[in-house]
Scaffold this motif. Sequence first.
Motif, mmCIF file in Angstrom:
data_model
loop_
_atom_site.group_PDB
_atom_site.id
_atom_site.type_symbol
_atom_site.label_atom_id
_atom_site.label_comp_id
_atom_site.label_asym_id
_atom_site.label_seq_id
_atom_site.Cartn_x
_atom_site.Cartn_y
_atom_site.Cartn_z
ATOM 1 N N GLY A 1 1.362 -1.386 -0.067
ATOM 2 C CA GLY A 1 0.845 -0.174 -0.146
ATOM 3 C C GLY A 1 0.631 1.460 0.379
ATOM 4 N N ILE A 2 2.210 0.660 -0.109
ATOM 5 C CA ILE A 2 2.677 2.901 -0.073
ATOM 6 C C ILE A 2 4.629 2.442 -1.038
ATOM 7 C CG2 ILE A 2 4.233 1.627 1.770
ATOM 8 C CD1 ILE A 2 3.718 4.493 2.753
ATOM 9 N N LYS A 3 4.675 2.720 -1.247
ATOM 10 C CA LYS A 3 6.549 2.630 -1.687
ATOM 11 C C LYS A 3 6.835 1.978 -1.339
ATOM 12 C CE LYS A 3 5.018 6.565 -5.669
ATOM 13 N NZ LYS A 3 5.734 7.553 -6.644
ATOM 14 N N ASN A 4 7.241 2.906 -0.327
ATOM 15 C CA ASN A 4 8.692 2.023 0.370
ATOM 16 C C ASN A 4 8.341 0.566 0.832
ATOM 17 O OD1 ASN A 4 6.931 2.495 2.884
ATOM 18 N ND2 ASN A 4 8.678 1.298 4.171
ATOM 19 N N GLY A 5 9.861 -0.264 0.631
ATOM 20 C CA GLY A 5 10.150 -1.468 0.575
ATOM 21 C C GLY A 5 9.761 -1.992 2.055
ATOM 22 N N VAL A 6 9.071 -3.730 2.142
ATOM 23 C CA VAL A 6 9.504 -3.548 3.409
ATOM 24 C C VAL A 6 9.880 -5.499 3.380
ATOM 25 C CG1 VAL A 6 7.542 -3.034 4.702
ATOM 26 C CG2 VAL A 6 7.337 -4.640 3.561
ATOM 27 N N ALA A 7 9.946 -6.430 4.507
ATOM 28 C CA ALA A 7 10.872 -7.527 4.580
ATOM 29 C C ALA A 7 9.392 -8.547 3.670
ATOM 30 C CB ALA A 7 10.836 -7.939 5.126
ATOM 31 N N PRO A 8 9.497 -9.183 2.709
ATOM 32 C CA PRO A 8 9.016 -10.520 2.129
ATOM 33 C C PRO A 8 8.763 -11.429 3.438
ATOM 34 C CG PRO A 8 10.871 -10.713 0.531
ATOM 35 C CD PRO A 8 10.704 -9.376 2.006
ATOM 36 N N TYR A 9 7.389 -11.960 3.295
ATOM 37 C CA TYR A 9 6.781 -12.882 5.006
ATOM 38 C C TYR A 9 7.610 -14.305 4.482
ATOM 39 C CZ TYR A 9 3.548 -16.034 6.315
ATOM 40 O OH TYR A 9 2.750 -17.308 7.116
ATOM 41 N N GLY A 10 7.846 -14.543 2.844
ATOM 42 C CA GLY A 10 8.446 -16.258 3.574
ATOM 43 C C GLY A 10 9.344 -16.674 1.976
ATOM 44 N N PHE A 11 9.730 -17.431 1.918
ATOM 45 C CA PHE A 11 10.706 -17.877 0.658
ATOM 46 C C PHE A 11 10.827 -19.197 0.468
ATOM 47 C CE2 PHE A 11 12.497 -13.850 1.880
ATOM 48 C CZ PHE A 11 12.848 -12.979 0.610
ATOM 49 N N ASP A 12 10.207 -19.831 -0.311
ATOM 50 C CA ASP A 12 10.713 -21.893 -0.771
ATOM 51 C C ASP A 12 12.045 -21.582 -2.066
ATOM 52 O OD1 ASP A 12 8.432 -22.293 1.506
ATOM 53 O OD2 ASP A 12 7.415 -22.117 -0.799
ATOM 54 N N CYS A 13 12.571 -22.688 -1.368
ATOM 55 C CA CYS A 13 14.049 -23.362 -2.165
ATOM 56 C C CYS A 13 14.071 -23.806 -2.981
ATOM 57 C CB CYS A 13 15.675 -22.071 -1.561
ATOM 58 S SG CYS A 13 16.403 -22.463 -2.471
ATOM 59 N N TYR A 14 14.568 -24.440 -4.138
ATOM 60 C CA TYR A 14 14.126 -25.695 -4.998
ATOM 61 C C TYR A 14 15.585 -25.773 -5.172
ATOM 62 C CZ TYR A 14 9.229 -25.228 -3.819
ATOM 63 O OH TYR A 14 7.926 -25.127 -3.338
ATOM 64 N N ALA A 15 16.021 -26.627 -5.633
ATOM 65 C CA ALA A 15 17.255 -27.890 -6.446
ATOM 66 C C ALA A 15 16.812 -28.710 -7.130
ATOM 67 C CB ALA A 15 17.763 -28.072 -5.452
ATOM 68 N N ASP A 16 16.345 -28.361 -8.183
ATOM 69 C CA ASP A 16 16.104 -29.711 -9.049
ATOM 70 C C ASP A 16 14.887 -30.286 -8.979
ATOM 71 O OD1 ASP A 16 18.410 -29.628 -10.748
ATOM 72 O OD2 ASP A 16 19.116 -31.296 -9.861
ATOM 73 N N GLY A 17 13.593 -28.970 -8.220
ATOM 74 C CA GLY A 17 12.167 -29.600 -8.184
ATOM 75 C C GLY A 17 12.143 -30.090 -6.259
ATOM 76 N N ARG A 18 13.475 -30.564 -5.962
ATOM 77 C CA ARG A 18 13.228 -30.577 -4.168
ATOM 78 C C ARG A 18 13.154 -29.417 -3.577
ATOM 79 N NH1 ARG A 18 17.448 -31.690 -0.963
ATOM 80 N NH2 ARG A 18 18.840 -31.664 -2.653
ATOM 81 N N ILE A 19 12.824 -29.699 -2.266
ATOM 82 C CA ILE A 19 12.445 -28.113 -1.537
ATOM 83 C C ILE A 19 13.657 -28.521 -0.826
ATOM 84 C CG2 ILE A 19 10.966 -30.071 0.727
ATOM 85 C CD1 ILE A 19 11.121 -26.242 -0.591
ATOM 86 N N LEU A 20 15.157 -27.587 -0.901
ATOM 87 C CA LEU A 20 15.807 -27.373 -0.069
ATOM 88 C C LEU A 20 15.722 -26.452 1.452
ATOM 89 C CD1 LEU A 20 18.831 -26.235 -2.644
ATOM 90 C CD2 LEU A 20 18.639 -28.381 -1.329
ATOM 91 N N TYR A 21 14.632 -25.309 1.022
ATOM 92 C CA TYR A 21 14.406 -24.541 2.305
ATOM 93 C C TYR A 21 13.521 -23.600 2.348
ATOM 94 C CZ TYR A 21 16.321 -20.771 5.878
ATOM 95 O OH TYR A 21 16.524 -20.121 6.834
ATOM 96 N N ARG A 22 12.588 -23.268 3.496
ATOM 97 C CA ARG A 22 11.861 -22.915 3.641
ATOM 98 C C ARG A 22 10.990 -22.128 5.021
ATOM 99 N NH1 ARG A 22 7.321 -27.323 2.529
ATOM 100 N NH2 ARG A 22 7.067 -27.049 0.384
ATOM 101 N N ILE A 23 10.719 -20.548 4.605
ATOM 102 C CA ILE A 23 11.099 -20.139 6.192
ATOM 103 C C ILE A 23 9.134 -19.439 6.105
ATOM 104 C CG2 ILE A 23 11.622 -17.946 4.687
ATOM 105 C CD1 ILE A 23 13.039 -17.897 7.640
ATOM 106 N N ARG A 24 8.612 -19.052 6.764
ATOM 107 C CA ARG A 24 7.385 -18.230 6.774
ATOM 108 C C ARG A 24 7.776 -17.216 8.298
ATOM 109 N NH1 ARG A 24 7.276 -20.481 3.316
ATOM 110 N NH2 ARG A 24 5.746 -21.248 1.940
#
Length: 567
Positions: free
Chosen positions: A245-268
């Motif tokens: 809702g505003i121009k300045n950036g905030v940190a994202p909520y979460g990430f999923d990281c995959y290698a060759d389709g396999r989940i490596l790391y997940r954070i929320r």
Amino acid sequence: MKLIRALSIGSIILIGAAAVTAADPSFLWPIDRPAMITGTFGEYRGPHFHHGIDVSTGGRTGYRVFAADDGYVSSVMYQQWGIGYAVIITHGGGWSTLYGHLERFDDSILNNQQVRDCTAQIVNRKDFRVDPGRSAIPVKKGAVIGYSGESGIGLEHFHFEVRGRDGEPVNPLTSGIVVDDKNPPVITAVSLVPLDGLSRVDGSAQEKKFPVITTGKNSCAIKAKAVPLVSGTVGLAINAYDRIGIKNGVAPYGFDCYADGRILYRIRYRRIQRSLSHRIGLYYDTDASSLSNYTIFLFDRAGGNGTVSPGREGKLTDITVVCFDAAGNSTALAFQIRADRLPDAAPSPAANLVRGGSLVMMSDDKKCSVTFPRGSALYDETVKTETEGPPPVRIPGITSLSMVYSLSPSNLCIDRAAELSLAYDGGDFRRVAVYRLSRNGRSFSCAGFSYDPGTKAFRIPVMRMGKFFLARDDAPPRIRFRNGLKMNAGEKLRLYVGDTGTGVDLNTAQVKVDGRDVAWDYDPDRRCIEILRHNDIWTKGRHEITASIADRAGNQSARETFRYSVR
């Protein structure tokens, strides 16, 4: 409660944990302002995580703040060096909400006897806290409980927290607060971080950063001349931000990281254990992050999970990073890495700071030492102490007295403070302090001035490594008055206080109007003394302010005189 793999760190810090067991609430948006969020839950705040959301008030104060649900006022407080004027409301199901940085409380709260007993602290901005009983101040959903302000740390904004049954903060945007958000997060760069002695990225043992280019509405790729060559074990670090809702950036909520389709790391970023909030360096690269720029590790620094080992020479690995916000919008980064030939075995420096151990390191000239107590290490790391030249910054009145001592890595994350000791045998030690150079080396700040005459050394606790030196402070503070000659009754009277060395000692401040002592408060964000409005200083005609202050090295400012006239 189920913790997401690779994020629990021994099930101690509960980032990424499921919500508390009570049924999810439905909270009212708590302020009479649009949902323009300038700070979000779990984002980088220097030494700790942010425990709530911040809402823009457009540089103004006085907007109505509402109870997010039925309940009762369980705490009313003021914290000068924290949340300012704040209210906590306890709701059903074990939930509670906090409303911070208020300008004032509503009369429904001020009329409570326990709160009235703190009137002097309230009007003079002195720390207090009262905890009325369950039936003392009941509130209904939507009732006005106060008005937004800028009290405590920070300029004008509103801070809101949601807490679970155990009192720990949870993400408001996934725990009852609904915001209309259609903006996906933005990924700006990704870094490949070598993690062992055989790790290389394009032949270098140094971390390599790749900018990101957009390839579609919600997709992007790295900008590189060729597929990156990787050997050994590497981790990913991502530069990303979100907009709500505003121009300045905030940190994202979460990430999923995959290698060759396999989940490596997940954070929320869903829940944080407050007592472990100082472990922020396990998640954010503190060297590359600021209050508006975020670099997040996508591997477990403490446990080693989430890393990438590309395998045999020539093999391609598909990497995908999906970045989420709390509303479900996402952006995907996709790229490949190619396994490189392992380098000739070269002994890498052995970790000297290890979990369960202690460490004492000394500079070559024996004038600087750093002591890590047992239990401080969260992971094994190679720590170095190096002696550099004289400080590169020159400021009148500040005289450097030592070389610069560099403690690295500067993004080291520890559980307990290390002790930095800098030897000094001068009789003027009361004017001397330890200073820390900024990241760019263009400025410095006072890190501490605790002197031990027994060991003839300055000894200070440090949670962050960096570059330190000793300097003598002979520069007195300065006081400026910017209000102008003519004022309206009730305007903010501010004396701006500047100091280039150890910082001002507020206990030495003397502020008088027309020869009489007045109540005042110090605003660390504006670096000013504000003469509080309730003082009897608003009669029509001319008035005179006299003020003086010393710094923590004992340097005394001039006794300044300023005049103003009330219309």
